[in-house]
Design a protein around this motif. Sequence first.
Motif, mmCIF file in Angstrom:
data_model
loop_
_atom_site.group_PDB
_atom_site.id
_atom_site.type_symbol
_atom_site.label_atom_id
_atom_site.label_comp_id
_atom_site.label_asym_id
_atom_site.label_seq_id
_atom_site.Cartn_x
_atom_site.Cartn_y
_atom_site.Cartn_z
ATOM 1 N N THR A 121 0.849 -1.184 0.000
ATOM 2 C CA THR A 121 0.000 0.000 0.000
ATOM 3 C C THR A 121 0.892 1.244 0.000
ATOM 4 O OG1 THR A 121 -0.050 0.164 2.412
ATOM 5 C CG2 THR A 121 -1.720 -1.236 1.382
ATOM 6 N N ARG A 122 0.282 2.393 -0.222
ATOM 7 C CA ARG A 122 1.060 3.635 -0.215
ATOM 8 C C ARG A 122 1.753 3.831 1.125
ATOM 9 N NH1 ARG A 122 0.101 8.569 1.738
ATOM 10 N NH2 ARG A 122 -2.064 8.043 2.270
ATOM 11 N N ARG A 123 1.036 3.568 2.210
ATOM 12 C CA ARG A 123 1.596 3.729 3.548
ATOM 13 C C ARG A 123 2.752 2.755 3.781
ATOM 14 N NH1 ARG A 123 1.673 8.360 6.089
ATOM 15 N NH2 ARG A 123 -0.045 8.769 7.508
ATOM 16 N N GLU A 124 2.583 1.530 3.310
ATOM 17 C CA GLU A 124 3.639 0.532 3.483
ATOM 18 C C GLU A 124 4.899 0.935 2.729
ATOM 19 O OE1 GLU A 124 0.697 -3.336 4.193
ATOM 20 O OE2 GLU A 124 1.562 -2.949 2.209
ATOM 21 N N ARG A 125 4.724 1.525 1.549
ATOM 22 C CA ARG A 125 5.885 2.004 0.791
ATOM 23 C C ARG A 125 6.566 3.167 1.518
ATOM 24 N NH1 ARG A 125 6.565 0.286 -4.528
ATOM 25 N NH2 ARG A 125 7.821 2.134 -4.970
ATOM 26 N N GLU A 126 5.756 4.026 2.131
ATOM 27 C CA GLU A 126 6.327 5.144 2.894
ATOM 28 C C GLU A 126 7.117 4.624 4.093
ATOM 29 O OE1 GLU A 126 2.957 8.607 2.004
ATOM 30 O OE2 GLU A 126 2.872 7.435 3.857
ATOM 31 N N VAL A 127 6.572 3.611 4.761
ATOM 32 C CA VAL A 127 7.265 3.019 5.910
ATOM 33 C C VAL A 127 8.559 2.344 5.457
ATOM 34 C CG1 VAL A 127 7.137 1.220 7.689
ATOM 35 C CG2 VAL A 127 5.189 2.744 7.318
ATOM 36 N N LEU A 128 8.503 1.658 4.308
ATOM 37 C CA LEU A 128 9.694 1.017 3.758
ATOM 38 C C LEU A 128 10.779 2.053 3.488
ATOM 39 C CD1 LEU A 128 11.159 -1.476 2.613
ATOM 40 C CD2 LEU A 128 10.005 -1.038 0.421
ATOM 41 N N ARG A 162 7.275 11.008 11.891
ATOM 42 C CA ARG A 162 7.384 11.548 10.533
ATOM 43 C C ARG A 162 6.092 11.374 9.750
ATOM 44 N NH1 ARG A 162 12.416 10.441 6.534
ATOM 45 N NH2 ARG A 162 13.350 11.770 8.117
ATOM 46 N N LEU A 163 5.475 10.199 9.888
ATOM 47 C CA LEU A 163 4.276 9.912 9.098
ATOM 48 C C LEU A 163 2.982 10.221 9.854
ATOM 49 C CD1 LEU A 163 5.333 6.553 7.375
ATOM 50 C CD2 LEU A 163 5.594 8.904 6.550
ATOM 51 N N GLU A 164 3.138 10.753 11.075
ATOM 52 C CA GLU A 164 1.986 11.147 11.893
ATOM 53 C C GLU A 164 0.992 10.001 12.076
ATOM 54 O OE1 GLU A 164 0.500 14.641 9.929
ATOM 55 O OE2 GLU A 164 1.936 15.942 10.932
ATOM 56 N N MET A 165 1.508 8.917 12.637
ATOM 57 C CA MET A 165 0.657 7.769 12.944
ATOM 58 C C MET A 165 1.108 7.177 14.273
ATOM 59 S SD MET A 165 2.095 4.707 10.457
ATOM 60 C CE MET A 165 1.820 5.556 8.905
ATOM 61 N N ALA A 166 0.300 6.307 14.836
ATOM 62 C CA ALA A 166 0.634 5.676 16.109
ATOM 63 C C ALA A 166 1.778 4.682 15.914
ATOM 64 C CB ALA A 166 -0.583 4.956 16.678
ATOM 65 N N GLU A 167 2.604 4.537 16.944
ATOM 66 C CA GLU A 167 3.731 3.614 16.850
ATOM 67 C C GLU A 167 3.258 2.176 16.628
ATOM 68 O OE1 GLU A 167 7.794 2.595 19.391
ATOM 69 O OE2 GLU A 167 6.645 4.401 19.845
ATOM 70 N N ALA A 168 2.132 1.823 17.249
ATOM 71 C CA ALA A 168 1.570 0.478 17.057
ATOM 72 C C ALA A 168 1.188 0.253 15.599
ATOM 73 C CB ALA A 168 0.358 0.284 17.962
ATOM 74 N N THR A 169 0.712 1.306 14.938
ATOM 75 C CA THR A 169 0.351 1.217 13.520
ATOM 76 C C THR A 169 1.593 1.009 12.672
ATOM 77 O OG1 THR A 169 -1.508 2.716 13.918
ATOM 78 C CG2 THR A 169 -0.877 2.367 11.626
ATOM 79 N N VAL A 170 2.678 1.678 13.039
ATOM 80 C CA VAL A 170 3.942 1.500 12.323
ATOM 81 C C VAL A 170 4.381 0.036 12.405
ATOM 82 C CG1 VAL A 170 6.393 2.085 12.256
ATOM 83 C CG2 VAL A 170 4.712 3.874 12.711
ATOM 84 N N HIS A 205 2.424 -2.029 10.009
ATOM 85 C CA HIS A 205 2.870 -1.831 8.626
ATOM 86 C C HIS A 205 4.192 -2.553 8.364
ATOM 87 C CE1 HIS A 205 -0.272 0.790 7.310
ATOM 88 N NE2 HIS A 205 0.047 1.810 8.111
ATOM 89 N N VAL A 206 5.117 -2.477 9.320
ATOM 90 C CA VAL A 206 6.417 -3.142 9.159
ATOM 91 C C VAL A 206 6.218 -4.652 9.026
ATOM 92 C CG1 VAL A 206 8.612 -3.714 10.273
ATOM 93 C CG2 VAL A 206 7.764 -1.359 10.353
ATOM 94 N N SER A 207 5.397 -5.223 9.900
ATOM 95 C CA SER A 207 5.137 -6.670 9.855
ATOM 96 C C SER A 207 4.525 -7.081 8.522
ATOM 97 C CB SER A 207 4.196 -7.080 11.000
ATOM 98 O OG SER A 207 4.804 -6.864 12.245
ATOM 99 N N ARG A 208 3.578 -6.282 8.045
ATOM 100 C CA ARG A 208 2.898 -6.622 6.786
ATOM 101 C C ARG A 208 3.829 -6.517 5.588
ATOM 102 N NH1 ARG A 208 -2.916 -3.549 7.819
ATOM 103 N NH2 ARG A 208 -3.821 -5.154 9.167
#
Length: 222
Positions: free
Chosen positions: A162-169, A184-192, A195-198
């Motif tokens: 997803t777009r978010r996953e690419r941003e996290v990558l 940086r991406l203005e999201m919760a650490e748990a959400t990060v 995304h990393v796991s996925r």
Amino acid sequence: MTGRPIRVLVAEDQSAVRAGLVLILRSAGDIEVAGEAADGQEAVRLARELRPDVVLMDVQMPRLDGVSATRQVVAEGLADVLVLTTFDLDEYVFGALRAGAAGFLLKNAEARELVEAVRTIARGEGLISPAVTRRLIAEFAAPTAARPPVPQATAAALESLTRREREVLGCLGGGLSNAEIAARLEMAEATVKTHVSRLLGKLELRSRVQAAVLAQELGIAH
């Protein structure tokens, strides 16, 4: 840190160095040295037997080198591996990272850096020492005909992000921690973490450090 201590297996062939590492780790109240190995084969055997949280792995050891031992430990899901070496950028570094090492630290690191590195790996966050990160990035940034092309399967998997996953990558490629990515991406650490796991699953990568290397290869690190 609450709960049980972080269990560490120390794999280092030089007894004096190994004793020093054990002494440093035992000085931390939240770390327990579960075992010691003097070569790569023993490291793999003890990892299977003891199931530590982290293996502190020297790269140059007899019988089985640290890179090969790391590959076996990671492939079997026995523990996260923190590679420790005197060399800051050579084939050992790239070999260990591609084998799935969760982190990389130089032997001349301060005692507190070693302890914090173990804690970082145990939290599930990859780690490369800052000096190595700078040179690693410079290496990947330099144009070279020797750099292998991204495998077709990986390229296809990238399309599934997803777009978010690419941003996290991209942030992983910049060496950012979960907390830094969240800011940086203005999201919760748990959400990060999710995304990393996925993205690791989609790209069939064993560690966030491998993801960082891939981001560098793709030129999307930021």
